[in-house]
Design an enzyme around this catalytic site. Structure first.
Site, PDB file in Angstrom:
ATOM      1  N   GLU A  65       0.837  -1.202   0.000  1.00 46.34           N
ATOM      2  CA  GLU A  65       0.000   0.000   0.000  1.00 46.34           C
ATOM      3  C   GLU A  65       0.868   1.247   0.000  1.00 46.34           C
ATOM      4  O   GLU A  65       1.894   1.290   0.654  1.00 46.34           O
ATOM      5  CB  GLU A  65      -0.922  -0.018   1.225  1.00 46.34           C
ATOM      6  CG  GLU A  65      -2.006  -1.072   1.092  1.00 46.34           C
ATOM      7  CD  GLU A  65      -2.657  -1.415   2.425  1.00 46.34           C
ATOM      8  OE1 GLU A  65      -2.183  -0.910   3.451  1.00 46.34           O
ATOM      9  OE2 GLU A  65      -3.629  -2.194   2.413  1.00 46.34           O
ATOM     10  N   ARG A 115       0.901   5.224  11.042  1.00 48.42           N
ATOM     11  CA  ARG A 115       0.435   3.948  11.577  1.00 48.42           C
ATOM     12  C   ARG A 115       0.393   2.819  10.545  1.00 48.42           C
ATOM     13  O   ARG A 115      -0.197   1.779  10.774  1.00 48.42           O
ATOM     14  CB  ARG A 115      -0.928   4.121  12.263  1.00 48.42           C
ATOM     15  CG  ARG A 115      -2.024   4.612  11.386  1.00 48.42           C
ATOM     16  CD  ARG A 115      -3.056   5.421  12.169  1.00 48.42           C
ATOM     17  NE  ARG A 115      -3.923   6.093  11.248  1.00 48.42           N
ATOM     18  CZ  ARG A 115      -5.034   5.559  10.732  1.00 48.42           C
ATOM     19  NH1 ARG A 115      -5.420   4.361  11.089  1.00 48.42           N
ATOM     20  NH2 ARG A 115      -5.762   6.225   9.858  1.00 48.42           N
ATOM     21  N   HIS A 116       1.047   3.032   9.400  1.00 46.78           N
ATOM     22  CA  HIS A 116       1.147   1.971   8.398  1.00 46.78           C
ATOM     23  C   HIS A 116       2.603   1.626   8.110  1.00 46.78           C
ATOM     24  O   HIS A 116       3.453   2.505   8.082  1.00 46.78           O
ATOM     25  CB  HIS A 116       0.474   2.399   7.089  1.00 46.78           C
ATOM     26  CG  HIS A 116      -1.009   2.447   7.167  1.00 46.78           C
ATOM     27  ND1 HIS A 116      -1.691   3.603   7.458  1.00 46.78           N
ATOM     28  CD2 HIS A 116      -1.939   1.477   7.018  1.00 46.78           C
ATOM     29  CE1 HIS A 116      -3.001   3.338   7.467  1.00 46.78           C
ATOM     30  NE2 HIS A 116      -3.180   2.061   7.208  1.00 46.78           N
ATOM     31  N   GLU A 130      -7.637   0.789  15.281  1.00 47.18           N
ATOM     32  CA  GLU A 130      -8.010  -0.622  15.228  1.00 47.18           C
ATOM     33  C   GLU A 130      -6.782  -1.493  15.474  1.00 47.18           C
ATOM     34  O   GLU A 130      -5.727  -1.278  14.894  1.00 47.18           O
ATOM     35  CB  GLU A 130      -8.574  -0.914  13.834  1.00 47.18           C
ATOM     36  CG  GLU A 130      -9.022  -2.340  13.636  1.00 47.18           C
ATOM     37  CD  GLU A 130      -9.200  -2.671  12.154  1.00 47.18           C
ATOM     38  OE1 GLU A 130      -9.608  -1.778  11.382  1.00 47.18           O
ATOM     39  OE2 GLU A 130      -8.907  -3.815  11.768  1.00 47.18           O
TER      40      GLU A 130
END
Lengths: 443, 443
Positions: free
Chosen positions: A221, A227-228, A366
């Protein structure tokens, strides 16, 4: 062995009173040299802490004194000397040295300050992890990561799970997504696996009943957020003869056990990070998706319709609301619309628009999602087709559903997200030794 | 929860005498149906074992009897009934059923026989792992794999090691080899890492002192043998202020602990495999490379010169000789010629033609290799150049040696080789759930 001469104790192993006047050998890095003229303090740092090495000019050979005073910061040394209790020194003692051996000299200037007095940019820290890790705050994060992984595995083992290893090089996309890194596998095309999902389900057909895996996942991605990551560590489990409610309990227990083990085994590291860790209470609150939508529409800044996925903004509204109501950071959102969940999620028999699914949330983001899975071949094949995927490329997976697939459920939990929420860190890169993102491929 | 109704006990959890006449619910697979006319036995298999479900025609409803008799093998069922002690049945009891629910019916014919009566080819087993794993012999291997991984980690933790995770997507080859799988990483070329070597050394500079990692490694070698894989699990460690002799002790302890934990916790699985496991005695024998060459030249079928690497044939000669002399399967070959070891191996100060290196051997094949590493920047850079590699592409690694790299040593141990030698298996694919080789990329 040769190396035994380089160290007899870690700095923390020395009991000042008991070992007074005893000879010890410490090894580590020159953290600081303070030359006060008549006295010189060399602060030696090892993995466990610091020790003060004290040289009094009048009492030692002048060559020795001058050599000590000129030690380069961050050089690696081994010091043999006598223990002397000293309340004002770190760990309550100082070492009066007989000998200091320089094992490897450091260059200067250092790429960043190891004392933590001068802050460095994230990119500088990541480029120079080999020095950044010497800051007690940074190494504390990775000691805690170790404790978390250990606690998670211990909890799985306690609940009868078997550790498995599934391949990272695969022929088919897990969920047919486009976010895959292609590999040249001899003369064929292959991909890096984005999730052990399909494999852990196959293992349910194989009768292993309860499995877990902690391993790398890869997602191509193009995110560039805090947060990735493009390579992350996923904690995955799958359990037969279980529904989503059963595995939500395992998930709560896993999280609570990780927190309590860190609190118990890494108190010093939590101190370095300035964290007073609170172990979350179980069971976590369960909200239905419909209730979540209502809360977001009542308290949030955007209007959602039933069937919409939750935006980051909505997650924040919800997280704050739950925290204000309950004082808890962790909660579940259950019973999601079937359409916005992956093809393998099991719909409720009496209301197939809703699925036996959950997300496990932290106030900030999440952490995990899970579901009871479809275990019927025909239903699963239909769902794959309905999502516009080609069932033929899922043959190796679908076959496992034809010869006795038990009902089963499972979840995946992001290891890095668990850590960053536990430690209140802003950037996911802080909890990975050598993070991989769109721009970063080295070190 | 819903699923609690599907199973109250595993087949092994039932105490025949204590639980006589009690109602239980078992869940699992139909292993066999034996219809003897007036009586029908359904053998239910779960992860832990088997249970006999007995229907007497005269005593049960005829529809129920007929339904039971027609159960398809390998269908998934849940059986509720009464426990009756029965010495001749597996685990000493039978279940007189009130109800049998078919949770998922199996197709027929099965891709292979789950009772183990009919042997299947390796390729058939690997293609149909979802059925192959239902054979007690196959699942036993993976239960043992779980125990080995747990024992190895426990031993590391006991010795103060921290678990680390290093990246699998990298920009540079570890040893400049050509056996790399290329990846398209966004708009750049990257590779799958063939070893955590360079990263774990960087962590030594970072002061973590003792680290381990258990994770995937990838080698694009075109081998097609029974002991090579293109994706394998490597057990890696690195330890500061240690030399090669120190870490050989850790390695011996790791192996011995793994054997003893398997013996203790997987006795049932060893029985399925017909193995009487012997825990190797430590310390393992140490042979020098020169002594090894002498033995090979004296007893073997080929003549080696000092400086030659050992062929598979020579390893066998040596392994047999050591076994005949000592009765031990494990031994070390130490002090290898510097030239045939990787650039990071530390030469002896007083004899730089020989290096502080070792291989740890099993009678059948090499399990591990390790060394004290070079910790001096200049020496390391020279060695990289001398091996015809470009030091510039190792900048991210070499930099870590400029600012205080301590002396350190480490080893890598092949998880699959450890397992196949422990269990006396011929093909490395037997100890991997979904192996990857030149021809196999699925499932």
């Amino acid at each position: 062995m040769l190396m035994e001469k380089l160290r007899t104790h870690h700095t923390r192993d020395i009991e000042p009173e008991e070992m007074a006047d005893k000879s010890v050998t410490l090894a580590g890095w020159v953290h600081e040299v303070r030359d006060l003229g008549g006295i010189c303090f060399v602060v030696l740092r090892d993995r466990e802490g610091m020790a003060q090495v004290t040289l009094v000019k009048k009492k030692v050979d002048s060559d020795f004194f001058n050599k000590a005073k000129k030690l380069m910061r961050e050089s690696v040394i081994s010091v043999t000397g006598t223990v002397k209790p000293e309340e004002k020194a770190p760990n309550g003692y100082e070492v009066l040295p007989d000998d200091i051996t320089v094992l490897n000299e450091s260059c200067t200037p250092l790429p960043l300050d190891t004392t933590g007095k001068v802050e460095a940019e994230m990119d500088t820290c990541l480029d120079s992890r080999y020095v950044d890790l010497r800051k007690p705050r940074t190494s504390a994060i990775f000691k805690i990561r170790h404790e978390v992984l250990k606690a998670v595995r211990d909890n799985f083992t306690r609940e009868g799970f078997i550790e498995t290893t599934t391949p990272k090089v695969v022929a088919t996309a897990t969920e047919g997504g486009t976010s895959l890194f292609p590999i040249t596998y001899f003369d064929r095309e292959a991909f890096l696996n984005q999730s052990p999902q399909l494999f852990k389900q196959i293992l349910m057909s194989g009768g292993l009943e309860k499995v877990f895996e902690i391993g790398p996942i890869f997602r191509a991605e193009e995110h560039d957020t805090r947060r990735h990551l493009n390579e992350a560590t996923s904690i995955d489990m799958e359990s037969s003869f279980s529904d989503h409610f059963d595995i939500m309990e395992t998930l709560e227990n896993t999280i609570a056990h990780a927190y309590s083990q860190v609190k118990e085994n890494a108190s010093q590291q939590l101190e370095y990070l300035g964290i007073d860790l609170e172990v979350p209470e179980t069971p976590f609150k369960r909200l239905t998706y419909s209730e979540a939508i209502d809360i977001i529409n009542q308290y949030g800044k955007e209007e959602l319709e039933w069937g919409d996925d939750l935006s980051t903004l909505s997650e924040h509204t919800l997280g704050e609301h739950v925290y204000n109501e309950t004082g808890a950071h962790h909660y579940f959102i259950i019973d999601w619309p079937t359409e916005i969940k992956p093809f393998y999620a099991m719909p409720y028999e009496d209301n197939p628009e809703i699925s036996k699914t959950f997300d496990m949330m932290h106030t900030r983001l999440e952490l995990s999602s899970g579901a009871q899975r479809i275990h019927y071949y025909d239903m699963l094949k239909n769902r794959i087709e309905n999502q516009g995927l080609d069932p033929d490329s899922f043959d190796f997976y679908l076959d496992a559903f034809r010869y006795g697939m038990p009902p089963h459920a499972g979840w995946g939990l992001g290891c890095e997200r668990l850590l960053m929420t536990m430690l209140g860190l802003e950037n996911i890169r802080e909890v990975v030794l050598f993070p991989r993102d769109r721009r970063r491929l080295s070190p």
